[in-house]
Write a protein that holds these residues in place. Structure first.
Motif, PDB file in Angstrom:
ATOM      1  N   THR A 170      43.067  41.489  38.527  1.00 19.26           N
ATOM      2  CA  THR A 170      42.494  40.340  37.925  1.00 19.26           C
ATOM      3  C   THR A 170      42.638  40.510  36.415  1.00 19.26           C
ATOM      4  O   THR A 170      42.437  39.594  35.486  1.00 19.26           O
ATOM      5  CB  THR A 170      40.861  40.269  38.242  1.00 19.26           C
ATOM      6  N   ASN A 203      41.136  34.614  36.510  1.00 18.94           N
ATOM      7  CA  ASN A 203      39.768  34.548  37.287  1.00 18.94           C
ATOM      8  C   ASN A 203      39.977  34.858  38.757  1.00 18.94           C
ATOM      9  O   ASN A 203      39.172  35.131  39.387  1.00 18.94           O
ATOM     10  CB  ASN A 203      39.562  32.898  37.565  1.00 18.94           C
ATOM     11  N   ASN A 204      41.275  35.225  39.214  1.00 24.57           N
ATOM     12  CA  ASN A 204      41.630  35.757  40.687  1.00 24.57           C
ATOM     13  C   ASN A 204      42.578  36.563  40.444  1.00 24.57           C
ATOM     14  O   ASN A 204      43.524  36.782  39.715  1.00 24.57           O
ATOM     15  CB  ASN A 204      42.259  34.405  41.444  1.00 24.57           C
TER      16      ASN A 204
END
Length: 122
Positions: free
Chosen positions: A4, A86-87
């Motif tokens: 991330t 975010n991922n």
């Protein structure tokens, strides 16, 4: 591998002005690779200009901390910057390694760490 965040950590001898020459290339590649390039070239030139001006004064630049797929963050009080998504994705790793190569080519010593953001519960 997926991550991330990718952190570019500098030693104590690092000064922000060391990034002045390579930063336009880093920012441009970051925005291109993450499909966040501004539609207007004048806006892009403004991003580069403002960040480089801060680096010339040996100050922490703004980076790219806007809502989007990824961010380029210069945390306050630390000799590092990082990219954050975010991922977890392989894109973070690929882009992190690409930026690391740019820094190395510019002669800027650093270490690249993955997922080094502290969590509130730690």
């Amino acid at each position: 591998m997926k991550a991330t965040s990718g952190h570019f950590v500098f030693d104590d001898s690092f000064e922000f002005k060391d990034l002045e020459e390579v930063f336009p290339e880093i920012l441009t590649n970051f925005l291109e690779e993450t499909d966040q390039m501004p539609d207007d070239d004048d806006v892009m030139q403004m991003f580069i200009f403002l960040n480089v001006q801060a680096l010339r004064r040996n100050e922490k630049p703004e980076g790219y901390n806007r809502k989007g797929r990824m961010r380029l963050i210069f945390p306050i009080g630390e000799n590092q910057f990082y990219i954050k998504s975010n991922n977890a994705s392989s894109e973070v790793v690929r882009l992190g390694e690409k930026i690391s190569k740019m820094l190395s080519k510019a002669g800027i010593k650093h270490t690249l760490e993955w997922n080094a953001l502290g969590r509130p519960d730690e």
